[in-house]
Design a protein around this motif. Structure first.
Motif, PDB file in Angstrom:
ATOM      1  N   SER A 386      -6.815 -14.015   1.396  1.00 55.84           N
ATOM      2  CA  SER A 386      -8.282 -14.056   1.434  1.00 55.84           C
ATOM      3  C   SER A 386      -8.839 -14.797   0.223  1.00 55.84           C
ATOM      4  CB  SER A 386      -8.825 -12.629   1.459  1.00 55.84           C
ATOM      5  OG  SER A 386     -10.216 -12.630   1.252  1.00 55.84           O
ATOM      6  N   GLU A 388     -12.049 -14.487  -0.633  1.00 60.55           N
ATOM      7  CA  GLU A 388     -13.305 -13.794  -0.955  1.00 60.55           C
ATOM      8  C   GLU A 388     -13.481 -13.684  -2.469  1.00 60.55           C
ATOM      9  OE1 GLU A 388     -15.202  -9.461   0.028  1.00 60.55           O
ATOM     10  OE2 GLU A 388     -13.680 -10.245   1.402  1.00 60.55           O
ATOM     11  N   ASN A 391     -12.129 -10.845  -5.410  1.00 59.64           N
ATOM     12  CA  ASN A 391     -10.919 -10.135  -4.984  1.00 59.64           C
ATOM     13  C   ASN A 391      -9.706 -10.635  -5.757  1.00 59.64           C
ATOM     14  OD1 ASN A 391     -12.258  -8.615  -3.166  1.00 59.64           O
ATOM     15  ND2 ASN A 391     -11.160  -9.340  -1.350  1.00 59.64           N
TER      16      ASN A 391
END
Length: 566
Positions: A386, A388, A391
């Motif tokens: 990911s 994001e 994170n």
């Protein structure tokens, strides 16, 4: 040293001990880790799980967590490095390596005390480990040692040119030359062995602790290897057949028993699965456009290709209104017959059975949740990688573990959505490469680089997504090019990694012609090209065919790589 019996050699040895578990960032390793968690919890074994992204991270994780630990398990990491030399552990520490990466470092194979390998020896049939005597030799004392220190210089010279001494030196030189050749042949190609999750499941089975949930995790591990081009189709099918006996044992119940079990129990069933990415959670049209086999056969990035796809759907009797709405909302008759319809009409449009179906398993719990192994694997992989903001890799690792928890349907839905975005980014980038003719031939290989500032470029700074992009790019290029040699050429692809540091992530994948071997020779080639030109590269990934490189060194590195591979 290879362990013959994983239960007595590994599991019984760590019982009542604290274990440090170092886990690589791939779905197979994640599934193996989750299987192991269940086993450790059932026997109340203390453990610490630390996810590791590369070799440097592995060293750091060991240093930070090794205090008081005498048993270290490495899942899909550690096999290709000399762990004792790199980590410098105390003599009482034991390393257990369950890693599908091949080749395994010879020091790990022949260290009988500190390193135990949880691997199937049959994986080494194609590339056997060299004999001990051909790669290791007891250090011979210098010819001059053992002589009195007051010997004259002249007698020293006489001894040095003594016939026996010259012969010994010649033998030593020949042995070293032979050793270099043997080690080069052994380490020349990167390949992959049996899935770590499969090995951990077999350990659970031998201890009579296997359950349907653990079986499903091993299926996901095997599927992950196939989807990321680590194993051949034949090896994948072979593993699926081996798992069939376990699936039958856990899931074949009589009709009366079916009424006795809870609807929330996990049921696993064999099915020839359509090779259409996430189609149950998407539309059939989008899934066809974002799956390698179908997208490349139809050449969906061209107007002509789009027209052929529409013809194909019309001939099957699938209206566009149905194809372009969510699969779950489609007409139930069409949903039920979609696989048969595609198989019936595929020959006319140049599709082969291997492009359309693959043997696989589905899991179902409750009335609604029917999951295909490939979909869960893609969703889990997308969560691991990911992009994001905010994170950390550890956050992604824990979220991916949540995706594997079948009761957490919200996490799975989010993960599937992320996987769709990743697939869309891959297809968009492939289309960009082809539209502006960015895939170029350098003679012995094809190459292309993603431009800095490209939309969704962050997706490709992650290894598994980069592997899928490279493969999609190569297949798409081979489907449109007039270059007859294209299928025999490998591909080198670069993606921007860190603009501030001026680094790029480079991957090399073998030609489509050699697809049945899944042997990758770029690891060794990258090392040699970097060494000969003093290019600033970092070979930190557990996959040797992926490396980091300074952008300024790109031209001299590629010149060396071209001359090396000609």
């Amino acid at each position: 040293m290879f362990l013959k019996d994983f239960k007595s050699g590994f599991y019984d040895a760590v019982r009542h001990q604290r274990v440090l578990v170092l886990v690589a960032f791939d779905v197979d390793a994640l599934c193996a880790c989750k299987i192991l968690q269940c086993l450790f919890q059932s026997d109340q074994i203390l453990y610490t799980i630390v996810p590791v992204t590369g070799k440097e991270n592995l060293q750091q994780a060991y240093i930070e967590n090794s205090e008081g630990v005498r048993h270290v398990l490495m899942i899909n990491c550690g096999a290709s490095i000399d762990v004792v030399d790199v980590l410098q552990p105390e003599e009482c520490v034991r390393f257990y390596i369950c890693d599908s990466h091949r080749p395994v470092d010879v020091h790990n194979v022949f260290n009988a005390i500190q390193v135990k390998l949880l691997m199937k020896e049959e994986d080494f049939d194609d590339n056997p480990v060299p004999d001990y005597d051909s790669v290791f030799r007891e250090n011979e004392s210098d010819d001059d040692s053992g002589n009195d220190s007051d010997d004259s210089e002249r007698s020293g010279k006489r001894r040095r040119f003594d016939d026996a001494s010259i012969e010994k030196r010649r033998e030593r030189r020949l042995w070293e030359e032979n050793r270099t050749k043997i080690l080069f042949d052994y380490t020349q190609f990167s390949t992959f062995g049996t899935s770590a999750a499969f090995i951990m499941f077999e350990l659970a089975w031998k201890m009579s602790k296997d359950t349907n949930d653990l079986l499903w995790l091993s299926i996901l591990g095997v599927t992950d290897q196939f989807l990321h081009y680590r194993t051949t189709r034949d090896k994948y099918i072979n593993d699926i057949i081996k798992l069939q006996a376990h699936v039958s044992r856990h899931n074949h119940r009589g009709e009366e028993d079916n009424y006795l079990i809870s609807v929330n129990c996990l049921k696993i069933s064999y099915e020839d699965e359509l090779l259409l990415n996430l189609y149950r959670h998407w539309t059939i049209f989008e899934s066809i456009c974002h799956s390698i086999g179908t997208a490349c056969k139809f050449r969906i990035w061209t107007l002509k290709g789009q027209k052929r796809l529409h013809e194909f759907l019309a001939e099957m009797g699938l209206p566009l209104t149905q194809c372009k709405q969510k699969f779950s909302s489609m007409d139930s008759t069409l949903k039920k017959n979609i696989k048969g319809m595609i198989q019936e009409h595929m020959d006319k449009y140049g599709l082969e059975a291997d492009d359309v179906v693959i043997p696989s398993y589905n899991a179902q719990y409750g009335f609604k949740n029917k999951l295909c192994a490939a979909d869960v694997t893609l969703a889990c992989s997308a969560t691991l990688e990911s992009i994001e903001k905010g994170n950390s890799p550890t956050d992604n690792f824990l979220k991916a573990l949540d995706v594997l928890n079948r009761s957490n349907t919200d996490a799975l839905e989010k993960a599937i959505d992320l996987a769709r975005k990743q697939l869309q980014a891959v297809v968009t980038q492939v289309q960009t490469f082809l539209d502006i003719h960015q895939v170029l031939s350098a003679g012995p290989f094809l190459y292309t680089f993603i431009q800095e500032g490209t939309q969704d470029v962050k997706f490709f700074s992650k290894p598994n997504c980069l592997v899928r992009l490279a493969r999609f790019t190569l297949e798409a290029y081979c489907s449109v090019t007039r270059n007859k040699k294209a299928r025999s050429l490998p591909l080198v692809l670069g993606a921007p990694l860190d603009a501030d540091q001026g680094t790029t992530l480079v991957i090399g994948i073998p030609p489509l012609q050699l697809d049945e071997d899944r042997k990758n020779f770029f690891g060794k080639a990258f090392e040699q090209a970097a060494a000969s030109t003093n290019s600033r590269t970092l070979h930190d990934q557990f996959d040797s065919f992926i490396m980091e490189m300074k952008v300024e060194d790109k031209s001299k590195f590629f010149d060396a790589l071209i001359s090396l591979m000609q």
